[in-house]
Design an enzyme around this catalytic site. Structure first.
Site, PDB file in Angstrom:
ATOM      1  N   ARG A  15       0.815  -1.208   0.000  1.00  0.00           N
ATOM      2  CA  ARG A  15       0.000   0.000   0.000  1.00  0.00           C
ATOM      3  C   ARG A  15       0.857   1.271   0.000  1.00  0.00           C
ATOM      4  O   ARG A  15       2.007   1.259   0.412  1.00  0.00           O
ATOM      5  CB  ARG A  15      -0.923   0.018   1.223  1.00  0.00           C
ATOM      6  CG  ARG A  15      -2.053  -0.984   1.166  1.00  0.00           C
ATOM      7  CD  ARG A  15      -2.828  -1.056   2.467  1.00  0.00           C
ATOM      8  NE  ARG A  15      -2.074  -1.772   3.513  1.00  0.00           N
ATOM      9  CZ  ARG A  15      -2.544  -2.013   4.739  1.00  0.00           C
ATOM     10  NH1 ARG A  15      -3.743  -1.573   5.077  1.00  0.00           N
ATOM     11  NH2 ARG A  15      -1.809  -2.676   5.612  1.00  0.00           N
ATOM     12  N   LYS A  75       1.550   1.581   7.568  1.00  0.00           N
ATOM     13  CA  LYS A  75       1.802   0.732   8.727  1.00  0.00           C
ATOM     14  C   LYS A  75       2.761   1.394   9.707  1.00  0.00           C
ATOM     15  O   LYS A  75       3.451   2.359   9.389  1.00  0.00           O
ATOM     16  CB  LYS A  75       2.358  -0.625   8.282  1.00  0.00           C
ATOM     17  CG  LYS A  75       1.344  -1.487   7.552  1.00  0.00           C
ATOM     18  CD  LYS A  75       0.110  -1.792   8.408  1.00  0.00           C
ATOM     19  CE  LYS A  75       0.410  -2.715   9.573  1.00  0.00           C
ATOM     20  NZ  LYS A  75      -0.784  -2.972  10.414  1.00  0.00           N
ATOM     21  N   TYR A  94      -1.137   3.960  10.935  1.00  0.00           N
ATOM     22  CA  TYR A  94      -1.586   2.948  11.887  1.00  0.00           C
ATOM     23  C   TYR A  94      -0.421   2.645  12.827  1.00  0.00           C
ATOM     24  O   TYR A  94       0.702   2.401  12.379  1.00  0.00           O
ATOM     25  CB  TYR A  94      -2.001   1.656  11.171  1.00  0.00           C
ATOM     26  CG  TYR A  94      -3.275   1.778  10.367  1.00  0.00           C
ATOM     27  CD1 TYR A  94      -4.494   1.969  11.007  1.00  0.00           C
ATOM     28  CD2 TYR A  94      -3.258   1.700   8.981  1.00  0.00           C
ATOM     29  CE1 TYR A  94      -5.671   2.086  10.280  1.00  0.00           C
ATOM     30  CE2 TYR A  94      -4.428   1.824   8.247  1.00  0.00           C
ATOM     31  CZ  TYR A  94      -5.631   2.019   8.902  1.00  0.00           C
ATOM     32  OH  TYR A  94      -6.798   2.148   8.179  1.00  0.00           O
ATOM     33  N   HIS A  96      -1.099   0.870  16.372  1.00  0.00           N
ATOM     34  CA  HIS A  96      -1.435  -0.338  17.127  1.00  0.00           C
ATOM     35  C   HIS A  96      -0.462  -0.554  18.295  1.00  0.00           C
ATOM     36  O   HIS A  96       0.077  -1.651  18.488  1.00  0.00           O
ATOM     37  CB  HIS A  96      -1.449  -1.562  16.207  1.00  0.00           C
ATOM     38  CG  HIS A  96      -2.461  -1.482  15.100  1.00  0.00           C
ATOM     39  ND1 HIS A  96      -3.815  -1.492  15.343  1.00  0.00           N
ATOM     40  CD2 HIS A  96      -2.312  -1.369  13.756  1.00  0.00           C
ATOM     41  CE1 HIS A  96      -4.464  -1.403  14.182  1.00  0.00           C
ATOM     42  NE2 HIS A  96      -3.579  -1.316  13.208  1.00  0.00           N
ATOM     43  N   GLU A 118      -6.050   4.411  13.797  1.00  0.00           N
ATOM     44  CA  GLU A 118      -7.072   3.591  14.449  1.00  0.00           C
ATOM     45  C   GLU A 118      -7.678   4.230  15.684  1.00  0.00           C
ATOM     46  O   GLU A 118      -8.689   3.739  16.207  1.00  0.00           O
ATOM     47  CB  GLU A 118      -6.520   2.198  14.797  1.00  0.00           C
ATOM     48  CG  GLU A 118      -5.529   2.154  15.951  1.00  0.00           C
ATOM     49  CD  GLU A 118      -4.100   2.415  15.515  1.00  0.00           C
ATOM     50  OE1 GLU A 118      -3.209   2.216  16.359  1.00  0.00           O
ATOM     51  OE2 GLU A 118      -3.875   2.810  14.347  1.00  0.00           O
ATOM     52  N   ASP A 269      -3.772  -7.189  15.026  1.00  0.00           N
ATOM     53  CA  ASP A 269      -3.049  -5.924  15.136  1.00  0.00           C
ATOM     54  C   ASP A 269      -3.106  -5.353  16.552  1.00  0.00           C
ATOM     55  O   ASP A 269      -2.206  -4.617  16.965  1.00  0.00           O
ATOM     56  CB  ASP A 269      -3.620  -4.883  14.169  1.00  0.00           C
ATOM     57  CG  ASP A 269      -3.102  -5.063  12.752  1.00  0.00           C
ATOM     58  OD1 ASP A 269      -1.951  -5.488  12.603  1.00  0.00           O
ATOM     59  OD2 ASP A 269      -3.852  -4.780  11.804  1.00  0.00           O
TER      60      ASP A 269
END
Length: 351
Positions: A15, A75, A94, A96, A118, A269
């Site tokens: 991505r 990520k 993101y 996490h 998130e 995740d």
């Protein structure tokens, strides 16, 4: 604002955070946008596509991070990214962190401000930047698990929708949010028997409305254990915003399942909602526990980078536009998304 988009280096991650059209909007708004060479290729976007909208191409990560004030990626940063991050960076991706204590320590040591996709949360409790990838992960989970149920893959040899004179497969979905809801809809459309567990009555009603082959239940522990033991496929999609996912499926429940059944833990995740979950990559995506195949890839939407990049870019662009302004923290959804700032852990779910 100088906005930098690095190349994703997580295993088999294709991505890109912002597609060329989104970058063009930022350039037209007066921002400088830079991308690392090759960052868009796996999503089908060439350097010429980015250059055509005024994006600067930088040769490597060092140059990209060196130029950027606002770093927008997909990520969480890993080794190779972390060495380039500085205390004056504003990082948007993101993260996490509930499942990544070592990463949390590194970001605190660096002293940057990190806003996690998130945990960007609107006033109504919605998570607009998590939703598009959850939608994709929910569908991928069922697609992959359907294949893993095939006998050549070590599965039970079940056609999920069944046939006249043959049983339908039974799919259990834990959580009826964006990920779980998409899993339930795809499994139901295949003709499987689907049982969805959630605590919210409105979500249970929504799941029941999918069709007559969907049952929606409250997740009493004994009831979950009973249904998991009879399931051919279990999809874990439990979310507590910003926090580590609770274990809803125990190791004992896994041991009660039929050999060749499949578990997909989309919650991986955030640590996973299945006790036997451990993170995997697309390079080595599955493992066995008590004869049950587990698929727990931490970047499931990375398998469809073209689709994922388009969906993610559309979701995050309005927030990137806000973050490129000096008063961005007045936007409450973004303020709620801050995980770390100036060497401190600030999100309440992480403390």
């Amino acid at each position: 604002m100088r906005i930098g988009i690095p190349r994703e280096i997580k295993t088999l991650e294709g991505r890109v955070a912002l597609v060329p059209a989104a970058c063009g909007d930022l350039v037209r708004a007066g921002h400088e946008v830079f991308i690392e060479s090759g960052a868009g290729l796996k999503s089908g976007f060439t350097e010429e596509d980015f250059e055509a909208v005024g994006v600067g191409i930088l040769p490597d990560a060092a140059a990209l991070y060196g130029k950027a004030e606002l770093v927008v990626k997909v990520k969480e940063p890993i080794e190779g990214d972390l060495d380039h991050l500085r205390s004056d960076h504003l990082l948007f991706c993101y993260l996490h962190l509930a499942a990544e204590p070592k990463l949390t320590e590194r970001l605190i040591d660096i002293g940057l401000t990190g806003v996690a996709f998130e945990t960007v949360e609107e006033a109504d409790g919605s998570l607009p930047l998590l939703a598009p990838m959850s939608n994709i992960a929910g569908r991928i989970g069922v697609q992959v698990a359907t294949h893993l149920l095939h006998q050549p893959q070590g599965g039970r040899g079940i056609l999920l929708g069944g046939l006249p004179s043959a049983d339908r497969g039974h799919v259990v979905v834990l959580g009826a949010g964006a990920a779980g809801g998409n899993s339930a809809r795809l499994a139901a459309a295949s003709g499987a028997r689907v049982t969805v567990f959630d605590k919210r009555q409105d979500r249970l009603a929504e799941m029941m409305a999918i069709g007559s082959n969907v049952t929606a239940l409250y997740p009493y522990i004994e009831t979950v254990g009973e249904y998991v033991s009879r399931a051919d496929m279990v999809i874990g999609a439990v979310l507590v915003t910003g926090a580590r996912a609770p274990h809803v499926v125990t190791r004992e429940m896994i041991s009660s399942m039929n050999e060749g059944s499949v578990v997909v833990d989309i919650s991986v995740d955030q640590g996973g909602c299945v006790e036997s979950t451990r993170p995997t990559t697309y390079k080595d995506p599955t493992y066995q526990v008590d004869g049950v195949t587990h698929f727990c890839v931490t970047n499931m939407p990375g398998a469809v980078p073209r689709t994922s990049s388009q969906a993610l870019s559309a979701a995050i662009l309005p927030y990137v536009q806000q973050m490129a302004r000096p008063d961005w923290e007045q936007r409450q959804a973004l303020a709620r998304g801050v995980n770390v700032r100036s060497g401190e852990l600030v999100h309440p779910a992480l403390k």
